[in-house]
Design an enzyme around this catalytic site. Structure first.
Site, PDB file in Angstrom:
ATOM      1  N   GLU A 115     -22.337 -78.243   6.977  1.00 43.68           N
ATOM      2  CA  GLU A 115     -23.387 -78.742   6.091  1.00 43.68           C
ATOM      3  C   GLU A 115     -23.418 -77.917   4.812  1.00 43.68           C
ATOM      4  OE1 GLU A 115     -26.646 -80.663   9.079  1.00 43.68           O
ATOM      5  OE2 GLU A 115     -26.771 -78.501   8.832  1.00 43.68           O
ATOM      6  N   CYS A 151     -25.580 -74.425  -1.967  1.00 48.22           N
ATOM      7  CA  CYS A 151     -25.619 -73.449  -0.876  1.00 48.22           C
ATOM      8  C   CYS A 151     -24.436 -73.753   0.048  1.00 48.22           C
ATOM      9  CB  CYS A 151     -26.964 -73.590  -0.157  1.00 48.22           C
ATOM     10  SG  CYS A 151     -27.137 -72.442   1.200  1.00 48.22           S
ATOM     11  N   CYS A 177     -22.006 -69.577  13.644  1.00 52.13           N
ATOM     12  CA  CYS A 177     -22.111 -68.171  13.252  1.00 52.13           C
ATOM     13  C   CYS A 177     -22.110 -67.303  14.503  1.00 52.13           C
ATOM     14  CB  CYS A 177     -23.403 -67.929  12.468  1.00 52.13           C
ATOM     15  SG  CYS A 177     -23.539 -66.247  11.817  1.00 52.13           S
ATOM     16  N   CYS A 204     -28.707 -64.019  14.956  1.00 53.91           N
ATOM     17  CA  CYS A 204     -30.030 -63.528  14.548  1.00 53.91           C
ATOM     18  C   CYS A 204     -31.084 -64.354  15.305  1.00 53.91           C
ATOM     19  CB  CYS A 204     -30.204 -63.657  13.037  1.00 53.91           C
ATOM     20  SG  CYS A 204     -29.021 -62.617  12.137  1.00 53.91           S
ATOM     21  N   CYS A 264     -32.611 -67.804  13.767  1.00 52.82           N
ATOM     22  CA  CYS A 264     -31.739 -68.651  12.947  1.00 52.82           C
ATOM     23  C   CYS A 264     -31.046 -69.693  13.822  1.00 52.82           C
ATOM     24  CB  CYS A 264     -30.700 -67.781  12.250  1.00 52.82           C
ATOM     25  SG  CYS A 264     -29.506 -68.730  11.287  1.00 52.82           S
ATOM     26  N   CYS A 287     -33.478 -72.570   4.819  1.00 58.02           N
ATOM     27  CA  CYS A 287     -32.785 -71.377   5.325  1.00 58.02           C
ATOM     28  C   CYS A 287     -32.859 -71.309   6.843  1.00 58.02           C
ATOM     29  CB  CYS A 287     -33.445 -70.110   4.786  1.00 58.02           C
ATOM     30  SG  CYS A 287     -33.264 -69.899   3.037  1.00 58.02           S
TER      31      CYS A 287
HETATM   32  N1  SAH Z   1     -25.157 -64.775   7.277  1.00 63.11           N
HETATM   33  C1  SAH Z   1     -25.631 -64.573   5.926  1.00 63.11           C
HETATM   34  C2  SAH Z   1     -25.778 -65.872   5.171  1.00 63.11           C
HETATM   35  C3  SAH Z   1     -26.908 -66.762   5.655  1.00 63.11           C
HETATM   36  S1  SAH Z   1     -28.092 -66.801   4.412  1.00 63.11           S
HETATM   37  C4  SAH Z   1     -26.900 -63.752   5.951  1.00 63.11           C
HETATM   38  O1  SAH Z   1     -27.426 -63.524   7.028  1.00 63.11           O
HETATM   39  O2  SAH Z   1     -27.336 -63.299   4.902  1.00 63.11           O
HETATM   40  C5  SAH Z   1     -29.420 -67.533   5.216  1.00 63.11           C
HETATM   41  C6  SAH Z   1     -30.688 -66.718   5.091  1.00 63.11           C
HETATM   42  O3  SAH Z   1     -31.727 -67.400   5.791  1.00 63.11           O
HETATM   43  C7  SAH Z   1     -30.554 -65.366   5.748  1.00 63.11           C
HETATM   44  O4  SAH Z   1     -31.286 -64.405   5.044  1.00 63.11           O
HETATM   45  C8  SAH Z   1     -31.193 -65.630   7.094  1.00 63.11           C
HETATM   46  O5  SAH Z   1     -31.592 -64.459   7.740  1.00 63.11           O
HETATM   47  C9  SAH Z   1     -32.331 -66.517   6.690  1.00 63.11           C
HETATM   48  N2  SAH Z   1     -32.888 -67.282   7.807  1.00 63.11           N
HETATM   49  C10 SAH Z   1     -32.294 -67.581   8.984  1.00 63.11           C
HETATM   50  N3  SAH Z   1     -33.126 -68.296   9.752  1.00 63.11           N
HETATM   51  C11 SAH Z   1     -34.265 -68.453   9.050  1.00 63.11           C
HETATM   52  C12 SAH Z   1     -35.494 -69.117   9.324  1.00 63.11           C
HETATM   53  N4  SAH Z   1     -35.707 -69.747  10.470  1.00 63.11           N
HETATM   54  N5  SAH Z   1     -36.443 -69.089   8.360  1.00 63.11           N
HETATM   55  C13 SAH Z   1     -36.234 -68.460   7.184  1.00 63.11           C
HETATM   56  N6  SAH Z   1     -35.099 -67.825   6.874  1.00 63.11           N
HETATM   57  C14 SAH Z   1     -34.119 -67.813   7.803  1.00 63.11           C
END
Ligand code: SAH
Length: 363
Positions: free
Chosen positions: A101, A114, A121, A125, A128, A344
């Site tokens: 996506e 984006c 991944c 986390c 996420c 995000c």
């Molecule tokens: N792997 C990289 C790129 C992903 S960027 C990184 O971690 O930076 C996506 C961003 O969205 C990251 O900062 C991630 O931590 C954040 N994110 C993930 N799940 C989220 C959620 N449920 N709500 C808000 N932000 C989230």
């Protein structure tokens, strides 16, 4: 040439994803001078051309060889969804049937793309959805670059993609080589010619690769997904912290060669009662003291599978205020495209794409 793919009946060299130097090498093998490689580079990346017949300034003999021996692949646009806030999410199919996506976010007359870096991944986390999907595979450099080329095809007249953020599915520094190669093409004046200040790489904090990136001289904005200011909490939210704890991460970031007037961005997803308390803000301010940085606060995007809640606006504002009074510049990122799961952390493909064992992927 590394990027060999199988076309319908026989093997051709896939050109999308090759660097300028590799294309120069390739034309040299055909007995052509290196500027022919530059022309090819421009046709593929600056113009997004996929048909050798249309590359009219190349000699006919070279074009004929390329038609026989090479190909220029492209992602297939399988679906598009449009959010009530104008955010667009595209589902692209790769040559092997995998899906990714890519999100296009309109903001004050400018579009931000984006980009995804992996199918799934491996970092898992805790909040996420891409992380919950697990790791399927890395994208090739060509598939990363092609998201921009494919999006360009989808634009209305007068629209331009002004900013690129590597914040879609996956972890850019886990797919280091393809990410750096793709960025080199995206930044190259004969490629897509993006100015470095308009390109942001976001990482969960893979320390060895942050050091490698620092040494590479590649000039893009760096964003780091922090989410917690103590190891105890970060270990729970961002499991890779157990391998690269805050002390090591912050040391690598303090040593990062930031161009003047550039700052590191810290992303901090706020979760109610988890990392949004006044003492969390104080810890964060302490951790970042003296670093040229800004904090981007992201109120959690909720989903049924995510075991945390989004704080009230009042708590988010209070957290921001607390950072500000400690002298840390902090902004609140408005969630975009939530209604189409484009926000995000919401990107995930649920069609049974088989994921690999996370621990094995990072080993
Ligand atoms: N792997 C990289 C790129 C992903 S960027 C990184 O971690 O930076 C996506 C961003 O969205 C990251 O900062 C991630 O931590 C954040 N994110 C993930 N799940 C989220 C959620 N449920 N709500 C808000 N932000 C989230």
């Amino acid at each position: 040439m590394t990027a060999l793919v199988t076309s319908k009946v026989r093997t051709t060299i896939e050109l999308k994803g090759l660097s300028l130097e590799e294309l120069e090498e390739l034309v040299a093998l055909c007995g052509e001078p290196s500027y022919r490689g530059r022309q090819l580079f421009q046709w593929i990346y600056a113009r997004g051309c996929r048909r050798f017949e249309e590359m009219t300034d190349l000699p006919a003999a070279l074009r004929a060889t390329l038609v026989e021996e090479a190909s220029i692949g492209a992602l297939t646009c399988l679906d598009k969804q449009v959010s009530s806030d104008g955010t667009r999410k595209y589902l692209f199919g790769c040559a092997d049937g995998r899906k990714i996506e890519t999100v296009l976010i309109p903001d004050e007359g400018r579009l931000t793309a984006c980009l995804s870096i992996q199918v799934g991944c491996a970092l898992a986390c805790a909040f996420c959805l891409t992380g919950m999907m697990g790791f399927v595979r890395h994208l090739h450099a060509g598939e990363i670059v092609d998201q921009v080329l494919a999006l360009r095809e989808e634009l209305s007249p007068g629209e331009r993609i002004g900013n690129l953020v590597l914040m879609g599915m996956g972890e850019p520094l886990h797919n280091y080589d393809a990410t750096v190669k793709a960025l080199t093409i995206l930044l190259h004046p004969l490629g897509l010619a993006y100015p470095p200040r308009r390109v942001t790489l976001s990482t969960v904090g893979l320390v060895p690769e942050i050091k490698r990136l620092a040494a590479s001289g590649l000039d893009v904005n760096l964003a780091v997904s922090l989410h917690a200011a103590t190891d105890e909490l970060r270990d729970r939210l961002v499991p890779i912290n157990r391998r690269y704890p805050l002390k090591e991460l912050m040391a690598a970031l303090r040593a990062y060669p930031l161009p003047s007037r550039r700052r590191i961005t810290f992303e901090y997803t706020l979760m109610e009662g988890v990392n949004d308390r006044p003492e969390d803000a104080r810890e964060l301010a302490r951790l970042l003291r003296g670093l040229r940085c800004k904090v981007n606060l992201l109120p959690l995007n909720e989903a049924p599978a995510i075991p945390f809640r989004r704080p009230s606006r009042h708590r988010v504002d209070a957290f921001q205020q607390s950072l500000k009074s400690a002298g840390i510049f902090a902004t609140i990122r408005e969630s975009r495209g939530w209604d189409i799961s484009a926000a995000c952390g919401m990107l995930a493909i649920n069609d049974g794409q088989k994921s690999l064992d996370t621990a094995a992927c990072l080993a």
